[in-house]
Design a protein around this motif. Structure first.
Motif, PDB file in Angstrom:
ATOM      1  N   GLU A  37      12.608  -1.910   1.438  1.00  0.00           N
ATOM      2  CA  GLU A  37      13.354  -1.030   0.476  1.00  0.00           C
ATOM      3  C   GLU A  37      14.563  -1.367   0.220  1.00  0.00           C
ATOM      4  O   GLU A  37      15.106  -1.519  -1.040  1.00  0.00           O
ATOM      5  N   LYS A  60       8.807  -1.808   3.799  1.00  0.00           N
ATOM      6  CA  LYS A  60       7.997  -2.596   2.670  1.00  0.00           C
ATOM      7  C   LYS A  60       8.058  -3.919   3.397  1.00  0.00           C
ATOM      8  O   LYS A  60       9.246  -4.633   3.783  1.00  0.00           O
ATOM      9  N   SER A  61       6.883  -4.807   3.173  1.00  0.00           N
ATOM     10  CA  SER A  61       6.773  -6.078   3.760  1.00  0.00           C
ATOM     11  C   SER A  61       7.522  -6.976   2.719  1.00  0.00           C
ATOM     12  O   SER A  61       7.550  -6.616   1.484  1.00  0.00           O
ATOM     13  N   GLU A  64       5.248  -7.314  -0.272  1.00  0.00           N
ATOM     14  CA  GLU A  64       5.372  -6.144  -1.106  1.00  0.00           C
ATOM     15  C   GLU A  64       6.584  -6.242  -1.926  1.00  0.00           C
ATOM     16  O   GLU A  64       6.468  -5.839  -3.210  1.00  0.00           O
ATOM     17  N   ASP A  67       5.827  -8.742  -4.654  1.00  0.00           N
ATOM     18  CA  ASP A  67       5.032  -8.274  -5.781  1.00  0.00           C
ATOM     19  C   ASP A  67       5.976  -7.165  -6.633  1.00  0.00           C
ATOM     20  O   ASP A  67       5.686  -7.418  -7.773  1.00  0.00           O
ATOM     21  N   GLU A  68       6.811  -6.265  -5.940  1.00  0.00           N
ATOM     22  CA  GLU A  68       7.467  -5.565  -7.004  1.00  0.00           C
ATOM     23  C   GLU A  68       8.450  -6.322  -7.527  1.00  0.00           C
ATOM     24  O   GLU A  68       8.479  -5.565  -8.916  1.00  0.00           O
ATOM     25  N   ARG A  92      -1.451 -14.516  -0.442  1.00  0.00           N
ATOM     26  CA  ARG A  92      -0.750 -13.310  -1.298  1.00  0.00           C
ATOM     27  C   ARG A  92       0.538 -13.849  -1.729  1.00  0.00           C
ATOM     28  O   ARG A  92       0.958 -13.109  -2.929  1.00  0.00           O
ATOM     29  N   ALA A  96       1.976 -13.430  -5.682  1.00  0.00           N
ATOM     30  CA  ALA A  96       3.025 -12.621  -6.103  1.00  0.00           C
ATOM     31  C   ALA A  96       4.051 -13.815  -6.816  1.00  0.00           C
ATOM     32  O   ALA A  96       4.978 -13.263  -7.037  1.00  0.00           O
ATOM     33  N   LYS A 149      -8.706  -1.955   5.477  1.00  0.00           N
ATOM     34  CA  LYS A 149      -7.047  -1.525   5.707  1.00  0.00           C
ATOM     35  C   LYS A 149      -7.025  -0.286   6.073  1.00  0.00           C
ATOM     36  O   LYS A 149      -6.382   0.155   6.980  1.00  0.00           O
TER      37      LYS A 149
END
Length: 200
Positions: A37, A60-61, A64, A67-68, A92, A96, A149
């Protein structure tokens, strides 16, 4: 000057990376984050050229975060720097649209060279990841991954069914497909196999 944000939850490694990259004449580390974050807000506030992300971080990984940043159209170039050479993570990261995916066992010179290449518009990927990705494609559909998951999060078939708007029977069918595909005896083994390969 290439402006860099580093996101790494291990303080010693984060500090060492920051110090070593600051020694490069054309680079300046403008921010350091200890979780995902923080990484997102530093990139938004500081607008660096490059963000170096670990994968496994609190909140957050790195995937992630990547991606964001892609979804919000950030011009910041993302380089994943990790110990994990798992094909699923690499897949993944490619989705991204990261600019680099490197392993932590490389030298600081290699990392600095990769940062410069990324700034020139190239993509930098560890060769062993590219080789591995040909051998170990994720056999699970997106829905099967979702079910597994949620199961890994401790949810029951009934709870998973409610969350995904499916019947409990359909959830059980998905789970049985997963067990077959990954050749696992039970749900716990399936979760372990898929996590190890980076498929969930």
């Amino acid at each position: 000057m290439i402006r860099i944000v580093i996101a790494e939850d291990q303080r010693i490694l984060r500090g060492a990376l920051g110090t070593l990259l600051d020694f490069e004449e054309d680079m300046k580390v403008v921010g350091q984050a200890e979780n995902g974050e923080q990484a997102v807000s530093l990139v938004r506030d500081l607008r660096p050229d490059v963000c170096i992300l670990d994968i496994e971080m609190p909140l957050k990984s790195g995937l992630e975060v990547a991606d964001e940043l892609q979804e919000c159209g950030s011009p910041c170039k993302v380089i994943i720097l990790t110990t994990f050479a798992r094909p699923g993570f690499f897949e993944r990261a490619i989705k991204a649209k990261v600019h680099g995916y490197l392993l932590k066992d490389g030298s600081i010179d290699d990392l600095a060279a990769a940062i410069r290449n990324v700034m020139r518009g190239k993509r930098e990927f560890a060769p062993e990841l590219i080789m591995n990705s040909y051998h170990d494609d994720n056999p699970l559909t997106e829905r099967e991954q979702e079910v597994l998951k949620l199961s890994a999060d401790g949810k029951t078939s009934k709870e998973i069914a409610a969350e995904l708007y499916l019947s409990p029977g359909t959830v059980r069918n998905y789970m049985s497909e997963v067990l077959q595909k990954v050749e696992a005896k039970n749900k716990v083994e399936a979760i372990s196999i898929c996590r190890e390969k980076g498929w969930i």
